[in-house]
Design a protein around this motif. Structure first.
Motif, PDB file in Angstrom:
ATOM      1  N   ALA A  14     -20.051 -27.331 -13.451  1.00  0.00           N
ATOM      2  CA  ALA A  14     -20.209 -26.046 -12.765  1.00  0.00           C
ATOM      3  C   ALA A  14     -21.611 -25.517 -12.967  1.00  0.00           C
ATOM      4  O   ALA A  14     -22.257 -25.790 -13.965  1.00  0.00           O
ATOM      5  CB  ALA A  14     -19.187 -25.053 -13.286  1.00  0.00           C
ATOM      6  N   THR A  15     -22.061 -24.771 -11.997  1.00  0.00           N
ATOM      7  CA  THR A  15     -23.340 -24.058 -12.108  1.00  0.00           C
ATOM      8  C   THR A  15     -23.054 -22.589 -12.003  1.00  0.00           C
ATOM      9  O   THR A  15     -22.120 -22.158 -11.330  1.00  0.00           O
ATOM     10  CB  THR A  15     -24.316 -24.476 -11.005  1.00  0.00           C
ATOM     11  N   CYS A  16     -23.846 -21.805 -12.683  1.00  0.00           N
ATOM     12  CA  CYS A  16     -23.600 -20.353 -12.745  1.00  0.00           C
ATOM     13  C   CYS A  16     -24.161 -19.703 -11.499  1.00  0.00           C
ATOM     14  O   CYS A  16     -25.199 -19.054 -11.524  1.00  0.00           O
ATOM     15  CB  CYS A  16     -24.223 -19.777 -14.011  1.00  0.00           C
ATOM     16  N   MET A  17     -23.492 -19.892 -10.370  1.00  0.00           N
ATOM     17  CA  MET A  17     -23.891 -19.306  -9.098  1.00  0.00           C
ATOM     18  C   MET A  17     -22.694 -18.514  -8.579  1.00  0.00           C
ATOM     19  O   MET A  17     -21.606 -19.061  -8.422  1.00  0.00           O
ATOM     20  CB  MET A  17     -24.273 -20.388  -8.085  1.00  0.00           C
ATOM     21  N   THR A  18     -22.880 -17.255  -8.347  1.00  0.00           N
ATOM     22  CA  THR A  18     -21.800 -16.392  -7.849  1.00  0.00           C
ATOM     23  C   THR A  18     -22.415 -15.259  -7.064  1.00  0.00           C
ATOM     24  O   THR A  18     -23.487 -14.758  -7.403  1.00  0.00           O
ATOM     25  CB  THR A  18     -20.958 -15.836  -8.994  1.00  0.00           C
ATOM     26  N   VAL A  53      -7.848 -14.535 -17.959  1.00  0.00           N
ATOM     27  CA  VAL A  53      -6.709 -14.063 -17.147  1.00  0.00           C
ATOM     28  C   VAL A  53      -7.144 -12.935 -16.232  1.00  0.00           C
ATOM     29  O   VAL A  53      -6.697 -12.825 -15.089  1.00  0.00           O
ATOM     30  CB  VAL A  53      -5.559 -13.628 -18.082  1.00  0.00           C
ATOM     31  N   ASP A  54      -8.042 -12.059 -16.746  1.00  0.00           N
ATOM     32  CA  ASP A  54      -8.533 -10.971 -15.897  1.00  0.00           C
ATOM     33  C   ASP A  54      -9.284 -11.523 -14.687  1.00  0.00           C
ATOM     34  O   ASP A  54      -9.287 -10.895 -13.617  1.00  0.00           O
ATOM     35  CB  ASP A  54      -9.453 -10.059 -16.710  1.00  0.00           C
ATOM     36  N   ARG A  55      -9.919 -12.694 -14.844  1.00  0.00           N
ATOM     37  CA  ARG A  55     -10.632 -13.308 -13.714  1.00  0.00           C
ATOM     38  C   ARG A  55      -9.681 -14.005 -12.761  1.00  0.00           C
ATOM     39  O   ARG A  55      -9.966 -14.150 -11.574  1.00  0.00           O
ATOM     40  CB  ARG A  55     -11.656 -14.318 -14.241  1.00  0.00           C
ATOM     41  N   ARG A 158     -13.399 -24.280  -6.937  1.00  0.00           N
ATOM     42  CA  ARG A 158     -14.512 -24.731  -7.745  1.00  0.00           C
ATOM     43  C   ARG A 158     -15.487 -23.607  -8.033  1.00  0.00           C
ATOM     44  O   ARG A 158     -16.024 -23.509  -9.153  1.00  0.00           O
ATOM     45  CB  ARG A 158     -15.212 -25.878  -7.038  1.00  0.00           C
ATOM     46  N   THR A 159     -15.708 -22.735  -7.080  1.00  0.00           N
ATOM     47  CA  THR A 159     -16.689 -21.659  -7.279  1.00  0.00           C
ATOM     48  C   THR A 159     -16.248 -20.707  -8.390  1.00  0.00           C
ATOM     49  O   THR A 159     -17.025 -20.314  -9.269  1.00  0.00           O
ATOM     50  CB  THR A 159     -16.891 -20.874  -5.980  1.00  0.00           C
ATOM     51  N   LEU A 164     -17.143 -19.398 -14.727  1.00  0.00           N
ATOM     52  CA  LEU A 164     -16.728 -19.225 -16.114  1.00  0.00           C
ATOM     53  C   LEU A 164     -17.710 -19.826 -17.116  1.00  0.00           C
ATOM     54  O   LEU A 164     -17.573 -19.624 -18.323  1.00  0.00           O
ATOM     55  CB  LEU A 164     -15.347 -19.870 -16.339  1.00  0.00           C
ATOM     56  N   GLU A 165     -18.692 -20.624 -16.630  1.00  0.00           N
ATOM     57  CA  GLU A 165     -19.543 -21.364 -17.554  1.00  0.00           C
ATOM     58  C   GLU A 165     -20.276 -20.459 -18.535  1.00  0.00           C
ATOM     59  O   GLU A 165     -20.279 -20.746 -19.747  1.00  0.00           O
ATOM     60  CB  GLU A 165     -20.540 -22.228 -16.779  1.00  0.00           C
ATOM     61  N   PRO A 166     -20.909 -19.325 -18.145  1.00  0.00           N
ATOM     62  CA  PRO A 166     -21.558 -18.465 -19.149  1.00  0.00           C
ATOM     63  C   PRO A 166     -20.546 -17.918 -20.165  1.00  0.00           C
ATOM     64  O   PRO A 166     -20.819 -17.857 -21.360  1.00  0.00           O
ATOM     65  CB  PRO A 166     -22.169 -17.345 -18.313  1.00  0.00           C
TER      66      PRO A 166
END
Length: 818
Positions: A14-18, A53-55, A158-159, A164-166
């Motif tokens: 995963a990459t931290c892109m959101t 869980v909140d996510r 996937r996004t 979640l990575e950070p």
């Protein structure tokens, strides 16, 4: 999908892109802040699971940490959020979906339709599973745990997972930090626990100085601290070998009492080189030799540490097979070494006590030997033999019997001054002692339970009855024999069947020999004619002649010196007696006129001076009479002066007579007024109690108002016995010690010796009156004490032995005097 096959997971990094970057930064910052507030791993895992869980609302999230034990690595569930499933607390590292993560160390997602139940058997799922995602927790590229996400309705895209990575990086670092904190805390607690154990063990080791009690305490406490199968306590014997003195727990390779020398085993080798040994491998050759012949209970790990006291080997401690399954390590060796240091101190103190007891036993033997060989009094020898050894031999009762001319006689029993052989408690002992004497051998019989330890049936039957009657369980009798034949027999008994140790038996052998010699000598000595008359003199002469020549010379010289001292050296002779203080001078204050006391100016104990007013009587009558007389005197004087002025000589003469009369009346009334004031005629102290309460009381002429005592000097009456009264002289120096002043001595001179004696109790006494200075007024009338009168210098013998000599002379005179 068939059971046992495994779906192909979707692997990706995963990459931290959101699109919600700023909002995510805020969420991650809050997440990190919440993690920092808590330090426990379980709390941080719970926060991590709840944040995920909140996510993903509606999902169930479990945080696992990777651990390891003897059986390998495994996952442990530390926190779960959501209510869709419950994980097993412990899961093998390569089992199911978590096993895929363990192998690939990348985020993976499974669709529910591609999984069979065995793939997530570690989960107790209560709903239909749509998606399962495993997110690795990595710290410095090492897998430390996993976040497992179960979705029952929403799609895990996937996004969203990549976002979640950070959070995962922060969670991994936080969980590693919390595990390190808990490990340090547990290590600290372990250290504190170990220190507490050391302190408790040190107290336990110091709780007794008895070696028999100390050895079990040392063995059991070491075994308890090391948590092992068994502990062997070897101690060095007199020949340098080791012997197992105590065994705590189980060790089938060793038994209590086993002896081992250097080179014969691991303990023997340690005793030789003094170096500790740690064996952690079961295949070690030394353990193989030791386990030889055993199918079960083999030693798999062993520690052997020497006990060294001030550079000398005391013993060796062995610890066998830790209970946890792991072999002993260096930490365990350090613990055993530390415990051995404390044990060595305790053993050293216990050995000192044993040494003191051995010295005490030897001293008792010497004392008993001296007592029974230093006297030829047969009764004293008997009592010493049956009573003195009880200080070192724990018997209940001892008895001694003699054989003279073929006749048997019980002579002494412990605690009995007069032996009555027919007494109920003495008769059975007398019979069994006679039987032992006739057997001619040493008798040692013990009863343990219902079993009597005796070789012959006759002996067992006899002592079965005796033990039931007497309540004893152990009996020992030793014949007293010498070259000329049998003297008698000595018997001891106790309710404890094992009251005699090997050391005690050795002591009894020595004691029996000494008793035989002493009894034989006393018997021969008693046959000498008139020995009872000459015995005291001969005894003292024997002791005197037994001294060394130099010591005898010193004794003679000392005796001569004492005689010269008694005959020549002068000492002061004093006679003494009970002393009572009497005032030298006192005065009674009495009114010269009748009247009512109106004022009192003093109290008991007040110091007053000569002519000081102590009280006043009501004076209105003499005062009014005085005023009237003064007025008439003044009138008569005026009239006399007028007559003189008128040159009427005859009338002036008449007025002069009137004036003289009233002048005398004024003087008389003034005297009466002065008599209403009560004055002290001397200096001293008021001795009348509650004198201030006499206000309002009417005093008649001659009544006593108060007493004043002159305390400047005191007279002490010393009662001297009639036998000492001839020595008293006026002017002799004396000293007095009063009970009221135990640390002061008052000195004075005898002013008079009473010419007449009085009866005091059963004796007649004379009083020596001693004048003592009392400038500070400390001595008061009525005080009691003891007085001594110095009557001169006399030879020391006369001073020291005067009364005994006078008593002897008076007795001799009453018998033989004329």
């Amino acid at each position: 999908m068939q059971a046992g096959s495994f779906p192909r997971p979707v692997l990706f990094r995963a990459t931290c892109m959101t699109p919600q970057g700023s909002k995510l930064d805020i969420t991650i910052a809050g997440f990190a802040s919440r993690l920092l507030e808590l330090r426990e791993t379980a709390d941080r895992a719970r926060i991590t699971a709840q944040t995920v869980v909140d996510r993903f609302p509606g999902a169930t999230v479990t945080v696992y940490l990777l651990s390891e034990d003897q059986e390998g690595r495994f996952w442990s569930a530390r926190a779960t959020a959501g209510d869709g499933a419950e994980p097993d607390p412990v899961i093998p590292a390569e089992a199911g979906t978590l096993g895929s993560l363990f192998r690939d160390r990348q985020m993976i997602v499974f669709e529910g339709g591609d999984l069979v139940r065995e793939d997530y058997a570690h989960l107790n799922v209560r709903r239909t599973l749509q998606y399962l995602a495993c997110v690795p927790l990595l710290h410095k590229e090492a897998l430390i745990g996993s976040i497992e996400i179960l979705s029952f309705d929403a799609l895990l895209d996937r996004t969203s997972l990549a976002a979640l990575e950070p959070l995962v990086e922060i969670a991994a670092q936080a969980l590693v930090s919390s595990q390190q904190y808990e490990e340090e805390r547990d290590n600290s607690l372990t250290s504190i626990t170990r220190l507490t154990q050391f302190y408790d063990i040190e107290k336990a080791f110091s709780s007794t100085l008895e070696m028999d009690e100390l050895l079990p305490i040392i063995g059991n406490k070491i075994r308890e601290s090391l948590d092992c199968d068994g502990v062997n306590l070897w101690l060095v014997q007199g020949d340098g070998s080791l012997s197992v003195m105590y065994q705590a727990g189980v060790d089938l390779t060793t038994t209590k009492g086993m002896v081992q020398k250097a080179g014969e085993g691991i303990a023997g080798d340690v005793s030789e080189n003094g170096e500790a040994v740690l064996i952690a491998e079961p295949e070690d050759e030394r353990l193989t030799r030791r386990n030889q012949g055993l199918e079960e209970g083999k030693i798999e790990s062993l520690m052997v540490v020497p006990l060294i006291d001030k550079g000398s080997l005391v013993g060796v401690v062995e610890a066998v097979n830790p209970l946890g399954g792991k072999p002993f390590d260096e930490d365990d060796l350090f613990v055993l070494t530390s415990l051995n240091e404390t044990a060595t101190i305790a053993l050293h103190n216990a050995s000192l006590l044993l040494a003191e007891r051995k010295v005490e036993i030897l001293e008792t033997l010497v004392r008993v030997s001296h007592e029974i060989t230093s006297t030829l009094n047969l009764e004293r020898v008997f009592q010493t033999i049956v009573n003195a050894p009880q200080a070192v031999i724990p018997y209940e009762r001892a008895a001694i019997a003699l054989e003279q001319g073929g006749k048997y006689k019980l002579c002494a029993v412990t605690g009995v001054t007069q032996v009555d052989v027919d007494a109920p408690d003495i008769a059975p002992l007398n019979a069994i002692l006679r039987w032992s004497l006739l057997s001619g051998e040493t008798t040692y019989v013990r009863q343990h339970g219902d079993e009597i330890d005796a070789a012959r049936e006759e002996t067992r039957a006899k002592f079965q009855s005796y033990f039931e009657t007497s309540g004893m369980r152990g009996f020992y009798a030793i014949p007293l024999t010498d070259d000329t034949g049998r003297v008698g027999i000595l018997g001891l008994e106790s309710p404890d069947p094992d009251f005699l140790s090997p050391a005690h038996l050795e002591i009894l052998q020595v004691l029996a020999g000494q008793a035989t010699v002493a009894l034989r000598n006393a018997q021969m000595y008693k046959e000498v004619p008139f020995i009872s008359v000459l015995q005291p003199v001969l005894e003292k002469k024997r002791k005197f002649m037994a001294m060394e020549k130099r010591r005898r010379t010193l004794v003679i010289a000392a005796a001569v010196a004492v005689l010269i001292f008694l005959a020549v050296f002068p000492l002061p002779l004093r006679v003494d007696g009970d002393a009572v203080v009497a005032p030298l001078h006192s005065a009674q204050i009495q009114p010269e006129v009748e009247g009512v006391v109106s004022r009192v100016y003093v109290r008991e104990g007040d110091h007053v001076t000569h002519d000081q007013i102590l009280a006043e009587l009501a004076d209105w009558e003499p005062r009014s009479a005085l005023a009237q007389a003064q007025a008439k005197y003044q009138t008569a004087m005026l009239q006399m002066n007028r007559s003189l002025a008128a040159n009427d000589g005859s009338q002036a003469g008449v007025e002069r007579v009137q004036a003289d009369y009233w002048k005398s009346e004024v003087a008389r009334d003034q005297t009466l007024l002065d008599k209403t004031r009560l004055r002290s005629p001397i200096d001293g102290l008021v001795a009348t109690p509650h004198v201030e309460n006499l206000v309002g009381r009417r005093l008649q002429y001659g009544d006593s108002f108060a007493e004043v005592v002159d305390t400047s000097r005191a007279v002490v009456d010393v009662a001297v016995e009639d036998s000492d009264s001839a020595l008293l002289r006026a002017g002799a120096q004396a000293s007095v010690k009063l009970n009221s002043f135990p640390t002061r001595i008052f000195r004075g001179d005898v002013i008079v010796v009473s010419p007449k004696g009085i009866l005091q109790g059963d004796a007649r006494v004379f009083f020596a009156r001693i004048a003592v200075a009392n400038s500070d007024g400390a001595i008061r009338a009525g005080m009691e004490g003891r007085g001594k009168v110095r009557v001169g210098w006399y030879p020391a013998g006369y001073v020291l032995f005067r009364k005994p000599l006078l008593w002897i002379y008076s007795r001799a005179w009453s018998w033989f005097g004329v």
